[in-house]
Design an enzyme around this catalytic site. Structure first.
Site, PDB file in Angstrom:
ATOM      1  N   CYS A  46       0.823  -1.203   0.000  1.00  0.00           N
ATOM      2  CA  CYS A  46       0.000   0.000   0.000  1.00  0.00           C
ATOM      3  C   CYS A  46       0.856   1.251   0.000  1.00  0.00           C
ATOM      4  O   CYS A  46       1.850   1.331   0.725  1.00  0.00           O
ATOM      5  CB  CYS A  46      -0.855  -0.034   1.261  1.00  0.00           C
ATOM      6  SG  CYS A  46      -1.493   1.560   1.684  1.00  0.00           S
TER       7      CYS A  46
HETATM    8  N1  LIG Z   1      -7.385  -1.239   2.056  1.00  0.00           N
HETATM    9  C1  LIG Z   1      -6.775  -0.191   1.568  1.00  0.00           C
HETATM   10  O1  LIG Z   1      -6.119   0.559   2.253  1.00  0.00           O
HETATM   11  C2  LIG Z   1      -6.885   0.118   0.104  1.00  0.00           C
HETATM   12  C3  LIG Z   1      -7.282  -0.828  -0.781  1.00  0.00           C
HETATM   13  N2  LIG Z   1      -7.306  -0.565  -2.120  1.00  0.00           N
HETATM   14  C4  LIG Z   1      -7.766  -1.615  -3.026  1.00  0.00           C
HETATM   15  O2  LIG Z   1      -7.580  -1.210  -4.360  1.00  0.00           O
HETATM   16  C5  LIG Z   1      -8.669  -1.613  -5.177  1.00  0.00           C
HETATM   17  C6  LIG Z   1      -9.185  -0.435  -5.937  1.00  0.00           C
HETATM   18  O3  LIG Z   1      -9.924   0.382  -5.040  1.00  0.00           O
HETATM   19  P1  LIG Z   1     -10.860   1.565  -5.528  1.00  0.00           P
HETATM   20  O4  LIG Z   1      -9.986   2.596  -6.166  1.00  0.00           O
HETATM   21  O5  LIG Z   1     -11.732   1.989  -4.418  1.00  0.00           O
HETATM   22  O6  LIG Z   1     -11.768   0.820  -6.575  1.00  0.00           O
HETATM   23  P2  LIG Z   1     -12.423   1.335  -7.872  1.00  0.00           P
HETATM   24  O7  LIG Z   1     -11.387   1.838  -8.774  1.00  0.00           O
HETATM   25  O8  LIG Z   1     -13.308   0.237  -8.337  1.00  0.00           O
HETATM   26  O9  LIG Z   1     -13.286   2.534  -7.305  1.00  0.00           O
HETATM   27  C7  LIG Z   1     -14.554   2.298  -6.846  1.00  0.00           C
HETATM   28  C8  LIG Z   1     -15.405   3.546  -7.019  1.00  0.00           C
HETATM   29  O10 LIG Z   1     -15.181   4.366  -5.906  1.00  0.00           O
HETATM   30  C9  LIG Z   1     -14.673   5.627  -6.343  1.00  0.00           C
HETATM   31  N3  LIG Z   1     -13.628   5.987  -5.399  1.00  0.00           N
HETATM   32  C10 LIG Z   1     -12.533   5.296  -5.078  1.00  0.00           C
HETATM   33  N4  LIG Z   1     -11.800   5.941  -4.167  1.00  0.00           N
HETATM   34  C11 LIG Z   1     -12.474   7.064  -3.902  1.00  0.00           C
HETATM   35  C12 LIG Z   1     -12.244   8.151  -3.052  1.00  0.00           C
HETATM   36  N5  LIG Z   1     -11.135   8.203  -2.305  1.00  0.00           N
HETATM   37  N6  LIG Z   1     -13.143   9.137  -3.016  1.00  0.00           N
HETATM   38  C13 LIG Z   1     -14.243   9.092  -3.786  1.00  0.00           C
HETATM   39  N7  LIG Z   1     -14.524   8.094  -4.627  1.00  0.00           N
HETATM   40  C14 LIG Z   1     -13.648   7.106  -4.686  1.00  0.00           C
HETATM   41  C15 LIG Z   1     -14.139   5.394  -7.722  1.00  0.00           C
HETATM   42  O11 LIG Z   1     -14.199   6.553  -8.518  1.00  0.00           O
HETATM   43  P3  LIG Z   1     -12.870   7.290  -9.041  1.00  0.00           P
HETATM   44  O12 LIG Z   1     -11.877   6.204  -9.400  1.00  0.00           O
HETATM   45  O13 LIG Z   1     -13.322   8.075 -10.225  1.00  0.00           O
HETATM   46  O14 LIG Z   1     -12.414   8.135  -7.902  1.00  0.00           O
HETATM   47  C16 LIG Z   1     -15.078   4.343  -8.251  1.00  0.00           C
HETATM   48  O15 LIG Z   1     -16.235   4.887  -8.744  1.00  0.00           O
HETATM   49  C17 LIG Z   1      -9.687  -2.289  -4.250  1.00  0.00           C
HETATM   50  O16 LIG Z   1      -9.535  -3.677  -4.373  1.00  0.00           O
HETATM   51  C18 LIG Z   1      -9.262  -1.831  -2.863  1.00  0.00           C
HETATM   52  O17 LIG Z   1      -9.505  -2.818  -1.886  1.00  0.00           O
HETATM   53  C19 LIG Z   1      -6.951   0.655  -2.604  1.00  0.00           C
HETATM   54  C20 LIG Z   1      -6.510   1.637  -1.772  1.00  0.00           C
HETATM   55  C21 LIG Z   1      -6.507   1.474  -0.336  1.00  0.00           C
HETATM   56  N1  LIG Z   2      -3.537   1.064  -0.136  1.00  0.00           N
HETATM   57  C1  LIG Z   2      -3.615  -0.087  -0.797  1.00  0.00           C
HETATM   58  N2  LIG Z   2      -3.998  -1.181  -0.100  1.00  0.00           N
HETATM   59  C2  LIG Z   2      -4.115  -2.300  -0.795  1.00  0.00           C
HETATM   60  C3  LIG Z   2      -3.833  -2.383  -2.154  1.00  0.00           C
HETATM   61  N3  LIG Z   2      -4.065  -3.643  -2.550  1.00  0.00           N
HETATM   62  C4  LIG Z   2      -4.474  -4.301  -1.466  1.00  0.00           C
HETATM   63  N4  LIG Z   2      -4.490  -3.505  -0.399  1.00  0.00           N
HETATM   64  C5  LIG Z   2      -4.838  -3.839   0.980  1.00  0.00           C
HETATM   65  O1  LIG Z   2      -3.738  -4.540   1.597  1.00  0.00           O
HETATM   66  C6  LIG Z   2      -4.253  -5.699   2.258  1.00  0.00           C
HETATM   67  C7  LIG Z   2      -3.177  -6.769   2.445  1.00  0.00           C
HETATM   68  O2  LIG Z   2      -2.202  -6.285   3.340  1.00  0.00           O
HETATM   69  P1  LIG Z   2      -0.906  -7.123   3.800  1.00  0.00           P
HETATM   70  O3  LIG Z   2      -0.201  -6.216   4.738  1.00  0.00           O
HETATM   71  O4  LIG Z   2      -1.424  -8.371   4.463  1.00  0.00           O
HETATM   72  O5  LIG Z   2      -0.103  -7.438   2.596  1.00  0.00           O
HETATM   73  C8  LIG Z   2      -5.402  -6.106   1.356  1.00  0.00           C
HETATM   74  O6  LIG Z   2      -6.291  -7.002   1.975  1.00  0.00           O
HETATM   75  C9  LIG Z   2      -6.026  -4.759   1.032  1.00  0.00           C
HETATM   76  O7  LIG Z   2      -6.892  -4.297   2.024  1.00  0.00           O
HETATM   77  C10 LIG Z   2      -3.407  -1.220  -2.834  1.00  0.00           C
HETATM   78  O8  LIG Z   2      -3.098  -1.224  -4.031  1.00  0.00           O
HETATM   79  N5  LIG Z   2      -3.317  -0.103  -2.102  1.00  0.00           N
END
Ligand SMILES: NC(=O)C1=CN([C@@H]2O[C@H](COP(=O)(O)OP(=O)(O)OC[C@H]3O[C@@H](n4cnc5c(N)ncnc54)[C@H](OP(=O)(O)O)[C@@H]3O)[C@@H](O)[C@H]2O)C=CC1
Ligand SMILES: Nc1nc2c(ncn2[C@@H]2O[C@H](COP(=O)(O)O)[C@@H](O)[C@H]2O)c(=O)[nH]1
Length: 325
Positions: free
Chosen positions: A174
């Site tokens: 991340c």
């Molecule tokens: N657990 C974590 O810390 C994180 C996990 N991830 C992982 O990365 C993958 C992609 O995630 P994600 O970008 O949400 O998926 P998507 O690209 O599918 O976005 C989902 C929807 O939410 C909107 N969106 C996403 N982030 C935001 C935001 N910060 N504010 C407003 N709207 C938002 C997007 O629009 P738009 O793209 O136009 O903004 C889109 O319409 C997922 O599998 C997620 O679990 C990603 C980052 C952090």
């Molecule tokens: N900020 C982001 N978080 C992400 C992304 N892809 C996955 N994830 C999150 O990380 C955990 C796994 O964490 P680990 O420490 O066990 O390796 C996963 O379940 C998601 O919630 C990303 O691209 N950006």
């Protein structure tokens, strides 16, 4: 609120009441099913694929298929139900995902578990998707996330989520914390603790697990289940590509919000890394189970409930004394 992370905590042992660690029971119930361990591989493309999902389900482990091959999901649910195995998929929140859920219901394809998987889960888009799934597939167990605050847990639960997933940015691949300045990275365990105070339903701690002992710590601080990426990457069964350099085997692990997953450099919040090849996942799961059994015995009990009540101390980043596993 006290701030701490996994490294800062040591759990305090209670008198042992078993004669062998093998007597300790690591099983957990989530929804209508019981699983071998309170652990689930992250729903990421380099961590789980359909083949591994089938194996995990057959062995009695919980799994969540990722959402990055959207057109396979309906067939996957059907195939799992034909095999009498649990079906557990992920969805996003875009318009086409609403149609997908409606089509599942129309075709009588009812997944046992659906996880709403987006970066910033405290959003109306997630609340509306929870409500849509509950309307179309009322018997499906809905996991919603990811969130990092008690307010978010409460709102998603009130919208109908059966469990919430906590963790914004603590993951190994991340870069959310670096790119945006936000998240629970560096205090993930305290965030789980804080959120668990508000939760009335199961909570899944997601990201930041670096050792098997961190699983016991997650349970102590309120998690029902723990989602793990990096510790499960690098195995024979892991879908990440195997790379050999100078005779050293490595496997790739990339973030779901990385450019490798997205295919473009837009809103990138994840990176790729190579992790040492670790051999068989079955061996790692066995070791994890044994370590958790041992943790239960240190907690002075016979099942994972015992861990939830143990005392602890905060030892600010000192427990490794400079050593690493
Ligand atoms: N657990 C974590 O810390 C994180 C996990 N991830 C992982 O990365 C993958 C992609 O995630 P994600 O970008 O949400 O998926 P998507 O690209 O599918 O976005 C989902 C929807 O939410 C909107 N969106 C996403 N982030 C935001 C935001 N910060 N504010 C407003 N709207 C938002 C997007 O629009 P738009 O793209 O136009 O903004 C889109 O319409 C997922 O599998 C997620 O679990 C990603 C980052 C952090
Ligand atoms: N900020 C982001 N978080 C992400 C992304 N892809 C996955 N994830 C999150 O990380 C955990 C796994 O964490 P680990 O420490 O066990 O390796 C996963 O379940 C998601 O919630 C990303 O691209 N950006």
């Amino acid at each position: 609120m006290k701030i701490f992370d996994y490294e800062d905590i040591q759990l305090i042992p209670n008198k042992c009441i078993v004669s062998s660690r093998s007597e300790c029971d690591t099983r957990v119930t989530l929804g209508n099913h019981q699983f071998k361990m309170p652990v689930v591989p992250a729903n990421m493309q380099t961590i789980v694929d359909e083949k591994l999902a089938i194996w995990l389900a057959e062995q009695g482990y919980f799994y969540i298929m990722h959402r990055f091959e959207p057109n396979r999901r309906a067939t996957f649910i059907k195939e799992m139900s034909d095999k009498n195995l649990i079906s557990s998929i992920s969805v996003g929140v875009k318009k086409e995902e609403y149609c997908f859920v409606t089509e599942l219901a129309a075709n009588d394809l009812v997944p046992d578990y659906v996880t709403i998987d987006i970066a910033h889960g405290h959003a109306n888009s997630v609340i509306e998707m929870i409500q849509h799934i509950k309307k179309e597939l009322p018997t499906t167990f809905v996991i919603a996330g990811n969130v990092g605050t008690p307010e978010a847990v409460r709102e998603l639960e009130n919208a109908g989520a059966d469990a919430t997933k906590v963790g914004i940015g603590p993951g190994k691949v991340c870069i959310t914390k670096l790119k945006t300045g936000f998240g629970t990275g560096g205090w993930q365990l305290a965030a789980v603790h804080h959120c668990s105070k508000a939760a009335r339903k199961p909570l899944i701690a997601d990201g930041g697990i670096r050792t098997h002992g961190d699983i016991a710590k997650s349970l102590r601080f309120g998690a029902t289940m723990v989602m793990i990426g990096s510790l499960f990457a690098g195995h024979d069964e892991s879908p990440g590509e195997l790379i050999e350099e100078d005779g050293v085997k490595m496997k790739e692990y990339f973030g779901s919000a990385s450019e490798y997953q997205k295919g473009e450099r837009k809103n990138v919040e994840g990176k790729k890394m190579l992790l040492p090849y670790k051999g068989s996942l079955a061996d790692t799961l066995k070791e994890m189970e044994q370590d958790l059994q041992s943790a239960i015995s240190y907690a002075g009990g016979t099942d994972i409930e015992a861990i939830r009540k143990v005392d602890y101390v905060i030892v600010k980043n000192s427990i490794f004394n400079g050593d690493r596993i």
